[in-house]
Design a protein around this motif. Structure first.
Motif, mmCIF file in Angstrom:
data_model
loop_
_atom_site.group_PDB
_atom_site.id
_atom_site.type_symbol
_atom_site.label_atom_id
_atom_site.label_comp_id
_atom_site.label_asym_id
_atom_site.label_seq_id
_atom_site.Cartn_x
_atom_site.Cartn_y
_atom_site.Cartn_z
ATOM 1 N N MET A 185 80.509 -25.760 -36.659
ATOM 2 C CA MET A 185 79.107 -25.391 -36.677
ATOM 3 C C MET A 185 78.591 -25.351 -35.233
ATOM 4 S SD MET A 185 76.448 -24.809 -38.806
ATOM 5 C CE MET A 185 77.222 -25.335 -40.326
ATOM 6 N N ILE A 186 77.832 -24.335 -34.940
ATOM 7 C CA ILE A 186 77.191 -24.176 -33.634
ATOM 8 C C ILE A 186 75.686 -24.313 -33.839
ATOM 9 C CG2 ILE A 186 76.689 -22.521 -31.789
ATOM 10 C CD1 ILE A 186 79.434 -21.255 -32.416
ATOM 11 N N HIS A 187 75.046 -25.010 -32.927
ATOM 12 C CA HIS A 187 73.587 -25.132 -32.973
ATOM 13 C C HIS A 187 72.988 -24.433 -31.767
ATOM 14 C CE1 HIS A 187 74.596 -28.334 -35.809
ATOM 15 N NE2 HIS A 187 73.443 -28.008 -36.345
ATOM 16 N N GLU A 188 71.915 -23.728 -32.024
ATOM 17 C CA GLU A 188 71.190 -23.033 -30.975
ATOM 18 C C GLU A 188 69.807 -23.655 -30.876
ATOM 19 O OE1 GLU A 188 69.685 -18.521 -29.826
ATOM 20 O OE2 GLU A 188 70.776 -18.849 -31.687
ATOM 21 N N LEU A 189 69.460 -24.118 -29.692
ATOM 22 C CA LEU A 189 68.137 -24.660 -29.428
ATOM 23 C C LEU A 189 67.302 -23.570 -28.775
ATOM 24 C CD1 LEU A 189 66.006 -26.923 -29.141
ATOM 25 C CD2 LEU A 189 67.122 -27.526 -26.972
ATOM 26 N N ARG A 190 66.153 -23.305 -29.372
ATOM 27 C CA ARG A 190 65.229 -22.318 -28.817
ATOM 28 C C ARG A 190 63.901 -23.023 -28.557
ATOM 29 N NH1 ARG A 190 67.016 -17.101 -29.074
ATOM 30 N NH2 ARG A 190 64.894 -16.291 -29.043
ATOM 31 N N ILE A 191 63.335 -22.786 -27.395
ATOM 32 C CA ILE A 191 62.050 -23.371 -27.018
ATOM 33 C C ILE A 191 61.118 -22.224 -26.675
ATOM 34 C CG2 ILE A 191 60.827 -24.957 -25.490
ATOM 35 C CD1 ILE A 191 63.636 -26.183 -24.839
ATOM 36 N N TYR A 192 60.011 -22.156 -27.398
ATOM 37 C CA TYR A 192 59.010 -21.126 -27.160
ATOM 38 C C TYR A 192 57.825 -21.776 -26.456
ATOM 39 C CZ TYR A 192 61.378 -17.863 -30.344
ATOM 40 O OH TYR A 192 62.278 -17.029 -30.950
ATOM 41 N N HIS A 193 57.544 -21.313 -25.256
ATOM 42 C CA HIS A 193 56.400 -21.775 -24.482
ATOM 43 C C HIS A 193 55.272 -20.773 -24.755
ATOM 44 C CE1 HIS A 193 59.046 -24.558 -22.389
ATOM 45 N NE2 HIS A 193 59.885 -23.549 -22.224
ATOM 46 N N CYS A 194 54.244 -21.243 -25.439
ATOM 47 C CA CYS A 194 53.168 -20.352 -25.872
ATOM 48 C C CYS A 194 52.147 -20.085 -24.780
ATOM 49 C CB CYS A 194 52.443 -20.948 -27.078
ATOM 50 S SG CYS A 194 53.464 -20.896 -28.557
ATOM 51 N N VAL A 195 51.516 -18.938 -24.903
ATOM 52 C CA VAL A 195 50.321 -18.654 -24.121
ATOM 53 C C VAL A 195 49.303 -19.727 -24.528
ATOM 54 C CG1 VAL A 195 48.448 -16.981 -23.832
ATOM 55 C CG2 VAL A 195 50.833 -16.184 -24.018
ATOM 56 N N PRO A 196 48.579 -20.329 -23.579
ATOM 57 C CA PRO A 196 47.632 -21.394 -23.936
ATOM 58 C C PRO A 196 46.737 -21.009 -25.122
ATOM 59 C CG PRO A 196 47.806 -21.237 -21.568
ATOM 60 C CD PRO A 196 48.585 -20.074 -22.141
ATOM 61 N N GLY A 197 46.683 -21.909 -26.096
ATOM 62 C CA GLY A 197 45.857 -21.720 -27.272
ATOM 63 C C GLY A 197 46.483 -20.924 -28.400
ATOM 64 N N ARG A 198 47.687 -20.393 -28.188
ATOM 65 C CA ARG A 198 48.293 -19.518 -29.197
ATOM 66 C C ARG A 198 49.347 -20.195 -30.068
ATOM 67 N NH1 ARG A 198 47.466 -13.886 -28.754
ATOM 68 N NH2 ARG A 198 47.932 -14.076 -30.962
ATOM 69 N N LEU A 199 49.607 -21.489 -29.858
ATOM 70 C CA LEU A 199 50.608 -22.177 -30.688
ATOM 71 C C LEU A 199 50.276 -22.073 -32.178
ATOM 72 C CD1 LEU A 199 53.204 -23.842 -30.975
ATOM 73 C CD2 LEU A 199 51.809 -25.899 -30.617
ATOM 74 N N PRO A 200 49.030 -22.259 -32.613
ATOM 75 C CA PRO A 200 48.742 -22.111 -34.046
ATOM 76 C C PRO A 200 49.129 -20.732 -34.589
ATOM 77 C CG PRO A 200 46.918 -23.203 -32.963
ATOM 78 C CD PRO A 200 47.847 -22.707 -31.872
ATOM 79 N N ASP A 201 48.962 -19.688 -33.781
ATOM 80 C CA ASP A 201 49.345 -18.339 -34.197
ATOM 81 C C ASP A 201 50.860 -18.225 -34.360
ATOM 82 O OD1 ASP A 201 46.668 -17.386 -34.110
ATOM 83 O OD2 ASP A 201 46.846 -17.141 -31.940
ATOM 84 N N LEU A 202 51.601 -18.853 -33.443
ATOM 85 C CA LEU A 202 53.063 -18.827 -33.540
ATOM 86 C C LEU A 202 53.534 -19.576 -34.780
ATOM 87 C CD1 LEU A 202 55.799 -18.031 -32.309
ATOM 88 C CD2 LEU A 202 55.745 -20.212 -31.063
ATOM 89 N N LEU A 203 52.964 -20.748 -35.022
ATOM 90 C CA LEU A 203 53.351 -21.526 -36.203
ATOM 91 C C LEU A 203 53.054 -20.750 -37.483
ATOM 92 C CD1 LEU A 203 52.065 -25.052 -35.123
ATOM 93 C CD2 LEU A 203 54.407 -24.151 -34.968
ATOM 94 N N ARG A 204 51.910 -20.117 -37.551
ATOM 95 C CA ARG A 204 51.546 -19.328 -38.722
ATOM 96 C C ARG A 204 52.520 -18.160 -38.911
ATOM 97 N NH1 ARG A 204 46.724 -19.804 -38.136
ATOM 98 N NH2 ARG A 204 46.355 -18.298 -36.474
ATOM 99 N N ARG A 205 52.908 -17.508 -37.798
ATOM 100 C CA ARG A 205 53.844 -16.385 -37.903
ATOM 101 C C ARG A 205 55.201 -16.852 -38.425
ATOM 102 N NH1 ARG A 205 54.740 -12.686 -32.758
ATOM 103 N NH2 ARG A 205 56.072 -14.376 -32.043
ATOM 104 N N PHE A 206 55.681 -17.987 -37.931
ATOM 105 C CA PHE A 206 56.956 -18.496 -38.463
ATOM 106 C C PHE A 206 56.837 -18.779 -39.950
ATOM 107 C CE2 PHE A 206 58.675 -19.183 -34.196
ATOM 108 C CZ PHE A 206 60.016 -18.890 -34.421
ATOM 109 N N GLU A 207 55.777 -19.475 -40.334
ATOM 110 C CA GLU A 207 55.635 -19.901 -41.733
ATOM 111 C C GLU A 207 55.430 -18.733 -42.692
ATOM 112 O OE1 GLU A 207 53.213 -23.234 -44.316
ATOM 113 O OE2 GLU A 207 52.544 -22.790 -42.296
ATOM 114 N N THR A 208 54.679 -17.731 -42.281
ATOM 115 C CA THR A 208 54.322 -16.665 -43.215
ATOM 116 C C THR A 208 55.136 -15.380 -43.069
ATOM 117 O OG1 THR A 208 52.591 -15.778 -41.766
ATOM 118 C CG2 THR A 208 51.943 -17.522 -43.327
#
Length: 108
Positions: free
Chosen positions: A1-24
């Motif tokens: 098994m291989i694991h890939e770590l991804r880190i997304y650095h959001c534009v300030p204030g946009r983390l809620p938008d990113l979380l919503r996009r992943f979830e929906t």
């Protein structure tokens, strides 16, 4: 098994938008492509609370290349991503690492 770590650095204030996009949006498209996530994290204490960390599981680098490539060019993903970014970019930068477990790791 291989694991890939991804880190997304959001534009300030946009983390809620990113979380919503992943979830929906993103997770459903990943499911269709057979992409397996091992977990998602935000930063409670640390240098930035505008980052999203997540792990993906792959059987091999060939599987990753095939499935990630199919996802990245998926017409639904491209349209939905553009839709979520009509007011501007959500992610400022991405870090990406393929991790190799140590001999003593509980995750192999």
């Amino acid at each position: 098994m291989i694991h890939e770590l991804r880190i997304y650095h959001c534009v300030p204030g946009r983390l809620p938008d990113l979380l919503r996009r992943f979830e929906t949006v993103t997770l459903g498209i990943w499911e269709r492509h057979g992409i397996r996530q091992a977990g998602f994290w935000t930063v409670a204490v640390g240098p930035s609370n505008q980052d999203l960390y997540y792990l993906l599981e792959w059987e091999s680098l060939a599987e990753r290349e095939r499935k990630w490539g199919a996802f990245a060019s998926d017409p639904e993903w491209l349209a939905r991503r553009a839709e979520t970014e009509r007011d501007g970019a959500i992610v400022a930068s991405v870090e990406n690492m393929i991790l190799a477990p140590t001999a003593f790791s509980s995750v192999k």
